[in-house]
Design a protein around this motif. Structure first.
Motif, short mmCIF file in Angstrom:
data_model
loop_
_atom_site.label_atom_id
_atom_site.label_comp_id
_atom_site.label_asym_id
_atom_site.label_seq_id
_atom_site.Cartn_x
_atom_site.Cartn_y
_atom_site.Cartn_z
N GLY A 310 25.89 -31.07 9.10
CA GLY A 310 26.56 -30.57 7.18
C GLY A 310 27.48 -28.95 7.13
O GLY A 310 28.05 -28.78 6.58
N GLU A 344 21.27 -36.93 2.02
CA GLU A 344 22.34 -37.22 1.66
C GLU A 344 22.22 -36.94 1.03
O GLU A 344 22.07 -36.10 0.28
CB GLU A 344 22.51 -38.95 1.02
CG GLU A 344 22.25 -39.51 2.84
CD GLU A 344 22.89 -39.77 3.70
OE1 GLU A 344 24.59 -39.41 3.56
OE2 GLU A 344 22.97 -40.25 5.28
N CYS A 345 24.19 -36.41 1.19
CA CYS A 345 24.47 -35.64 -0.06
C CYS A 345 25.09 -36.25 -1.63
O CYS A 345 26.76 -37.00 -1.32
CB CYS A 345 26.01 -34.37 -0.32
SG CYS A 345 26.59 -33.13 -1.13
N TYR A 347 27.36 -35.90 -3.49
CA TYR A 347 28.70 -35.72 -3.95
C TYR A 347 29.22 -35.87 -2.80
O TYR A 347 31.19 -35.47 -3.27
CB TYR A 347 29.02 -34.20 -4.09
CG TYR A 347 28.14 -33.22 -4.98
CD1 TYR A 347 28.07 -33.52 -6.88
CD2 TYR A 347 26.89 -32.71 -4.92
CE1 TYR A 347 27.20 -33.81 -7.42
CE2 TYR A 347 26.25 -32.15 -5.88
CZ TYR A 347 25.88 -32.68 -7.02
OH TYR A 347 25.15 -31.80 -7.65
N GLU A 349 30.47 -35.77 1.47
CA GLU A 349 29.70 -35.31 2.72
C GLU A 349 30.93 -33.57 3.17
O GLU A 349 30.40 -32.35 3.63
CB GLU A 349 29.63 -35.22 3.97
CG GLU A 349 28.18 -36.44 3.76
CD GLU A 349 28.26 -37.40 5.15
OE1 GLU A 349 29.25 -37.18 6.30
OE2 GLU A 349 27.74 -37.87 5.71
N CYS A 354 27.82 -29.67 -1.40
CA CYS A 354 25.96 -30.20 -0.21
C CYS A 354 25.55 -28.77 -0.01
O CYS A 354 24.91 -29.11 1.11
CB CYS A 354 27.59 -30.97 0.25
SG CYS A 354 27.85 -32.51 -0.61
N TYR A 358 22.42 -29.20 2.26
CA TYR A 358 22.48 -29.02 3.70
C TYR A 358 21.64 -27.32 4.46
O TYR A 358 21.21 -27.25 5.57
CB TYR A 358 23.53 -29.24 4.74
CG TYR A 358 24.41 -30.08 4.55
CD1 TYR A 358 23.69 -31.69 3.74
CD2 TYR A 358 25.59 -30.51 3.81
CE1 TYR A 358 24.73 -32.31 3.94
CE2 TYR A 358 26.17 -32.12 3.81
CZ TYR A 358 25.41 -32.57 3.85
OH TYR A 358 26.20 -33.75 3.72
#
Length: 404
Positions: A310, A344-345, A347, A349, A354, A358
Motif C-alpha cells: 500500500g 485489507e482496507c 475503504y 485500496e 487506508c 498500511y
C-alpha cells in the motif's frame, strides 16, 4: 538616540499564521519577515549580525511550547538592545524543523545544514542550540542525534531552555545562525562533503579505523563483503524473519568473503551502530528511521529497501527519503521490494484512510525475487571490491575530518 532605538524594537510572531497554508515553503511562516542568504549550491541560512541585518542581533521572546504565534522575534543593534534584554555570548544555532527532533531521520535533516555551515566556517561550534517546531520551543532530541552532534561538533549539545527568563523578557544573541529549510538548496557535492565529515567524526568518536572497507580481507586474501540485515520489531518488520534471513544467508554463502550480519536497530548503542555500518557493504532493511544509519557506511556501499503493502500509492514522496539520502551521501540505492499482499482496507485500496492501516503493516517475502536480487547486488559488490583491491583504492582519509 540609543534609547529611541531601544524603544523602537518591534517584536513579530515567530509563527506567522498568514502563511499557514504554505508553512514550509518560500521563506516560511517561521520568521516570515526575514529572507535567507543563499549562494548557489549552499545551505539557505540567516546569520546575525551580518551585512543583511545591518549589524543587528537576533532577539527572541517567549517560552511557548504549544502555540508558536505567542513566541516572537526582533532585530536590535548591540548598543540598543530591548529593555530588560539578556545578551547571551557565543554562537547560537537556531533550528526550525517542520517535523520533529525525536525521529532520527527528521532530526538529522535539521542538523545537516548546520554541519555544512560549520564545515564552511572554520569549524566554529555553537555554545547552544535553540530548537523550534512550528515556532514552538522544544527541549529534547533523540539520543542518537545528540551523540552524533557531540561527535560532529566536539561537544554535547546544550539545548537552551531559557531557565530563569520570564515570558516577556527578551533574549538576544551575540552571534546566531538560523536554519529553516533543512538541506534545501544544497548541491549534491555539498551534501556529500557534509555526510563525509559526519561519518568521519562519528568513526573518530567511536575509536574506529578510517581506512575504509577495502582493507579487510579473508583468509584467502579476498575482500570481505559485509551484508547486513537491519531488522525492525513491530510495525514494518518481516512476517517470517527466519525465511528472509535464510534466503540472504544462502546467497551470501555462495560468495567467497561474504559475511552476513543480522542486527536489530532498537538494541544497539550509537557506537555499535557506527561499527556495524563501518563493516557493511550491503545494507538490507525494511523502510524506517533505522535506515538513517546508511550514511555511516563507506561511500558507494549499497542499500536494499523493503516496504509493506500500500505504500507506493498512498505514502507520498516521504517514502523516497532513503533513496534520496543514498544519493546525498554517496551510496547506491539498489531498489525497493514492495509487498503486494497485506492487511485489507475496508475503504478500498486507493482511499487515503487506508494509509493508517498500511503504515504499520508487516512485510512478507518472495523467495525467487529475493534470491535473484541478492545475487545481483552481491555480484556487483564483489566485482567492484576486487577492482578496488587490484587498484589498492581506499575510501577514507583522516583529511575529510577537517573542515574546508
Amino acid at each position: 538616540m540609543a534609547e529611541k532605538l531601544r524603544q523602537a524594537v518591534t517584536f513579530l510572531p515567530l509563527k506567522d499564521l498568514r502563511y499557514a497554508d504554505t508553512a514550509p515553503q518560500g521563506h516560511t511562516w517561521f520568521m516570515s519577515s526575514m529572507y535567507d542568504t543563499h549562494e548557489e549550491g549552499e545551505v539557505q541560512y540567516q546569520q546575525f549580525p551580518s551585512e543583511s541585518s545591518k549589524g543587528r542581533l537576533l532577539c527572541l521572546k517567549g517560552k511557548e511550547t504549544h502555540d508558536g504565534s505567542w513566541n516572537s522575534y526582533a532585530l536590535a543593534w548591540p548598543e540598543a538592545l530591548p529593555i530588560n534584554a539578556t545578551l547571551l555570548k557565543g554562537l547560537t544555532f537556531v533550528s526550525y524543523n517542520h517535523y520533529n527532533y525525536d525521529n532520527i531521520w527528521h532530526g538529522l535533516s535539521a542538523m545537516v545544514p548546520f554541519v555544512s555551515w560549520h564545515r564552511r566556517n572554520g569549524c566554529e561550534s555553537p555554545s547552544r542550540w535553540i530548537l523550534y517546531h512550528w515556532g514552538e520551543l522544544r527541549f529534547n532530541m533523540s539520543p542518537w542525534l545528540k551523540i552524533l552532534i557531540e561527535a560532529t561538533f566536539g561537544g554535547a549539545p546544550y539545548i537552551e531552555n531559557f531557565e530563569g527568563v520570564n515570558d516577556s523578557q527578551p533574549v538576544c544573541f551575540e552571534k546566531s545562525v538560523v536554519m529553516r529549510h533543512n538541506e534545501g538548496g544544497m548541491s549534491t557535492d555539498r551534501r556529500i562533503e557534509t555526510y563525509d565529515l559526519m561519518r568521519c567524526r562519528a568513526k573518530v568518536y567511536c575509536n574506529l579505523s578510517l581506512e575504509g572497507r577495502i582493507s579487510e580481507v579473508n583468509k584467502q586474501g579476498l575482500p570481505v563483503i559485509g551484508l547486513t540485515l537491519f531488522m525492525r520489531t513491530g510495525p514494518r518488520s518481516f512476517k517470517n524473519e527466519s525465511a528472509v534471513i535464510g534466503i540472504f544467508e544462502k546467497e551470501c554463502a555462495k560468495i567467497d568473503g561474504c559475511r552476513l550480519m543480522v542486527a536489530y536497530s532498537n538494541n544497539l548503542t550509537f557506537c555499535e551502530q557506527v561499527k556495524l555500518m563501518s563493516l557493511t557493504d550491503v545494507l538490507a532493511s525494511p523502510h524506517g528511521a533505522q535506515l538513517t544509519n546508511l550514511f555511516l557506511m563507506d561511500k558507494n556501499s549499497s542499500v536494499m529497501e523493503f516496504f509493506p503493502k500500500g505504500w507506493l500509492k498512498l505514502a507520498g514522496v516521504g517514502q523516497y527519503v532513503f533513496h534520496w539520502m543514498a544519493s546525498w551521501s554517496g551510496m547506491r540505492h539498489q531498489g525497493a521490494w514492495r509487498d503486494p499482499n497485506g492487511d485489507e482496507c475496508p475503504y478500498g485500496e486507493d482511499d487515503r484512510r487506508c494509509m493508517s492501516i498500511y503504515k504499520t503493516g508487516k512485510i512478507g517475502h518472495n523467495e525467487t525475487y529475493f534470491t535473484e536480487w541478492a545475487k545481483k547486488v552481491l555480484d556487483q559488490v564483489k566485482i567492484k571490491k576486487l577492482e578496488e583491491a587490484a587498484a589498492n583504492k581506499t575510501h577514507a582519509s583522516a583529511s575529510i575530518c577537517a573542515c574546508g
